[in-house]
Design an enzyme around this catalytic site. Structure first.
Site, mmCIF file in Angstrom:
data_model
loop_
_atom_site.group_PDB
_atom_site.id
_atom_site.type_symbol
_atom_site.label_atom_id
_atom_site.label_comp_id
_atom_site.label_asym_id
_atom_site.label_seq_id
_atom_site.Cartn_x
_atom_site.Cartn_y
_atom_site.Cartn_z
ATOM 1 N N ASN A 1 0.898 -1.231 -0.050
ATOM 2 C CA ASN A 1 -0.007 0.185 0.045
ATOM 3 C C ASN A 1 0.764 1.118 0.156
ATOM 4 O O ASN A 1 1.662 1.688 0.995
ATOM 5 C CB ASN A 1 -0.713 -0.003 1.172
ATOM 6 C CG ASN A 1 -1.819 1.189 1.399
ATOM 7 O OD1 ASN A 1 -1.717 1.924 0.575
ATOM 8 N ND2 ASN A 1 -2.454 1.272 2.689
ATOM 9 N N TRP A 2 1.027 2.040 -1.214
ATOM 10 C CA TRP A 2 1.839 3.150 -1.414
ATOM 11 C C TRP A 2 1.363 4.317 -0.633
ATOM 12 O O TRP A 2 1.939 5.403 -0.634
ATOM 13 C CB TRP A 2 2.277 3.132 -2.693
ATOM 14 C CG TRP A 2 3.114 2.212 -3.210
ATOM 15 C CD1 TRP A 2 3.767 1.047 -2.742
ATOM 16 C CD2 TRP A 2 3.596 1.920 -4.775
ATOM 17 N NE1 TRP A 2 4.384 0.083 -3.623
ATOM 18 C CE2 TRP A 2 4.444 0.661 -4.905
ATOM 19 C CE3 TRP A 2 3.538 2.624 -5.697
ATOM 20 C CZ2 TRP A 2 4.840 0.526 -5.925
ATOM 21 C CZ3 TRP A 2 4.145 2.098 -7.010
ATOM 22 C CH2 TRP A 2 4.791 1.100 -6.941
ATOM 23 N N LYS A 3 0.028 4.359 -0.348
ATOM 24 C CA LYS A 3 -0.419 5.345 0.199
ATOM 25 C C LYS A 3 -0.272 6.608 -0.682
ATOM 26 O O LYS A 3 -0.318 6.533 -1.842
ATOM 27 C CB LYS A 3 0.119 5.626 1.546
ATOM 28 C CG LYS A 3 -0.192 4.260 2.707
ATOM 29 C CD LYS A 3 0.030 4.468 4.001
ATOM 30 C CE LYS A 3 -0.248 3.272 4.845
ATOM 31 N NZ LYS A 3 -0.179 3.325 6.137
ATOM 32 N N GLU B 1 -5.367 -5.165 10.411
ATOM 33 C CA GLU B 1 -4.390 -4.099 10.760
ATOM 34 C C GLU B 1 -4.739 -3.288 12.027
ATOM 35 O O GLU B 1 -5.441 -2.441 11.994
ATOM 36 C CB GLU B 1 -4.180 -3.126 9.509
ATOM 37 C CG GLU B 1 -4.017 -3.807 8.238
ATOM 38 C CD GLU B 1 -3.327 -2.610 7.485
ATOM 39 O OE1 GLU B 1 -2.380 -2.836 6.775
ATOM 40 O OE2 GLU B 1 -4.271 -1.688 7.118
ATOM 41 N N GLY C 1 2.303 1.966 10.770
ATOM 42 C CA GLY C 1 3.340 3.211 10.554
ATOM 43 C C GLY C 1 3.983 3.656 11.904
ATOM 44 O O GLY C 1 4.472 4.747 11.884
ATOM 45 N N HIS D 1 -9.605 0.904 4.547
ATOM 46 C CA HIS D 1 -8.298 1.138 5.366
ATOM 47 C C HIS D 1 -8.467 1.974 6.607
ATOM 48 O O HIS D 1 -9.530 2.761 6.563
ATOM 49 C CB HIS D 1 -7.196 1.853 4.421
ATOM 50 C CG HIS D 1 -5.864 1.577 5.122
ATOM 51 N ND1 HIS D 1 -5.522 2.748 5.957
ATOM 52 C CD2 HIS D 1 -4.794 0.813 5.083
ATOM 53 C CE1 HIS D 1 -4.366 2.401 6.610
ATOM 54 N NE2 HIS D 1 -3.793 1.471 5.698
ATOM 55 N N GLU E 1 -7.213 4.512 7.741
ATOM 56 C CA GLU E 1 -6.939 5.934 7.482
ATOM 57 C C GLU E 1 -8.052 6.490 6.767
ATOM 58 O O GLU E 1 -8.275 7.554 7.102
ATOM 59 C CB GLU E 1 -5.705 6.052 6.500
ATOM 60 C CG GLU E 1 -4.404 5.860 7.651
ATOM 61 C CD GLU E 1 -3.275 5.523 6.677
ATOM 62 O OE1 GLU E 1 -3.284 5.377 5.348
ATOM 63 O OE2 GLU E 1 -2.146 5.117 7.258
ATOM 64 N N GLY F 1 2.723 -1.042 4.263
ATOM 65 C CA GLY F 1 2.977 0.154 4.126
ATOM 66 C C GLY F 1 4.551 0.684 3.745
ATOM 67 O O GLY F 1 4.891 0.346 2.429
ATOM 68 N N GLY F 2 5.158 1.203 4.621
ATOM 69 C CA GLY F 2 6.338 1.609 4.480
ATOM 70 C C GLY F 2 7.240 1.029 4.205
ATOM 71 O O GLY F 2 8.160 1.472 2.924
ATOM 72 N N SER G 1 3.124 -2.284 10.458
ATOM 73 C CA SER G 1 4.853 -2.344 10.564
ATOM 74 C C SER G 1 5.118 -3.572 10.171
ATOM 75 O O SER G 1 6.345 -3.950 10.801
ATOM 76 C CB SER G 1 5.278 -1.750 11.730
ATOM 77 O OG SER G 1 4.800 -0.619 12.341
HETATM 78 P P1 PGA Z 1 2.802 0.054 7.632
HETATM 79 O O1 PGA Z 1 1.105 0.345 7.095
HETATM 80 O O2 PGA Z 1 3.293 -0.938 7.152
HETATM 81 O O3 PGA Z 1 3.745 1.451 7.071
HETATM 82 O O4 PGA Z 1 2.636 0.268 8.881
HETATM 83 C C1 PGA Z 1 0.272 -0.930 6.748
HETATM 84 C C2 PGA Z 1 -0.927 -0.096 5.955
HETATM 85 O O5 PGA Z 1 -1.218 1.081 6.481
HETATM 86 O O6 PGA Z 1 -1.510 -0.944 5.545
#
Ligand code: PGA
Length: 256
Positions: A13-15, A171, A177, A99, A101, A238-239, A217
């Site tokens: 997930n590149w956000k 998640e 994050g 998600h 977010e 994500g990251g 994470s």
């Molecule tokens: P993260 O994000 O790996 O940076 O914690 C995961 C996500 O939000 O899907």
């Protein structure tokens, strides 16, 4: 994971990161870093504006592409929205829905998530339905009740054929994050509870075939341990998906 029943899936997930040029560079680097036929299904979710360039850059590789969100109506006076048929037109195979977010920052409700999941399936793609508890909910002992109610709400009303395609991503919000990951045991407990709910509502065959990803994470250093759990069938990253080497290392961890 149980590869006999479920092919692992690792999704990046590149956000809200990367220009079109940066996105195509990352896909090209990732295609080089991956084996030609990885055991895991590999998916990347760039921003909407990079989807068609990523599709072209990934052509001939094992990398599929996904959108990070969708609107449930197909077309009409909905300024700024992107619909499921338009994503399908761009060759997306998956769409992330719900998600945390989106839920926290943009007010998405369980009902919105259910409508999005149905729209994605209706357009011939697969929703990756996200769920997860806040730190307060975890500390209050409400994790499973909350997560199961999110999953139940997202899937309510789907046909059996559609349910069999859905991917779920657990998640925990406090792990996204933050560098804090759920321990493999804690994650497994929630994954097991989700599979239990699926079994109770829709039968064990469907539950045994459903992929449940862990996110929050996930890094090369913890991915193998997490995905070794019986009910963790891959990762939503994500990251660590923003660099080809770290994402390829997580995909490799799903091979084992
Ligand atoms: P993260 O994000 O790996 O940076 O914690 C995961 C996500 O939000 O899907």
């Amino acid at each position: 994971m149980n590869p006999a029943l479920r092919r692992p899936l690792v999704a990046g997930n590149w956000k809200l990161h990367k220009t079109v040029g940066e996105s195509t560079e990352l896909v090209a680097a990732l295609a080089k870093a991956l084996p030609a036929e990885p055991t895991a299904e590999v998916v990347v979710a760039p921003v909407f504006t990079a989807l068609s360039a990523v599709r072209d850059a990934a052509a001939g590789s094992a990398i599929a592409h996904a959108a990070q969100d969708v609107y449930w109506e197909a077309s009409g006076a909905f300024t700024g929205e992107v619909s499921a048929p338009l994503l399908s037109d761009l060759g997306c195979s998956y769409v992330i829905v719900g998600h945390s977010e989106r839920r926290q920052l943009f007010g998405e409700s369980d009902e919105h998530v259910a409508r999005k999941a149905a729209a994605v399936l209706g357009a011939g793609m697969v929703p990756i339905v996200c769920c997860g508890e806040s730190l307060e909910q975890r500390e209050a002992g409400e994790t499973e009740a909350h997560v199961l109610s999110q999953v139940g709400a997202a899937l309510a009303g789907l046909s059996e054929g559609d349910l069999a395609k859905v991917v779920i991503a657990y998640e925990p919000i406090w792990a996204i994050g933050t560098g804090r990951t759920a321990s493999p045991d804690d994650a497994q407990q929630v994954h097991g509870a989700i599979r239990g709910l699926l079994s109770e509502r829709f039968g064990s065959a469907l539950a045994d075939g459903t992929r449940i990803l862990y996110g929050g994470s996930v890094k090369p250093g913890n991915a193998a341990e997490l995905m070794a759990q019986p009910d963790i069938d891959g990762a939503l990253v994500g990251g660590a998906s923003l660099e080809s080497d770290s994402f390829a290392a997580i995909v490799a961890a799903a091979q084992a």
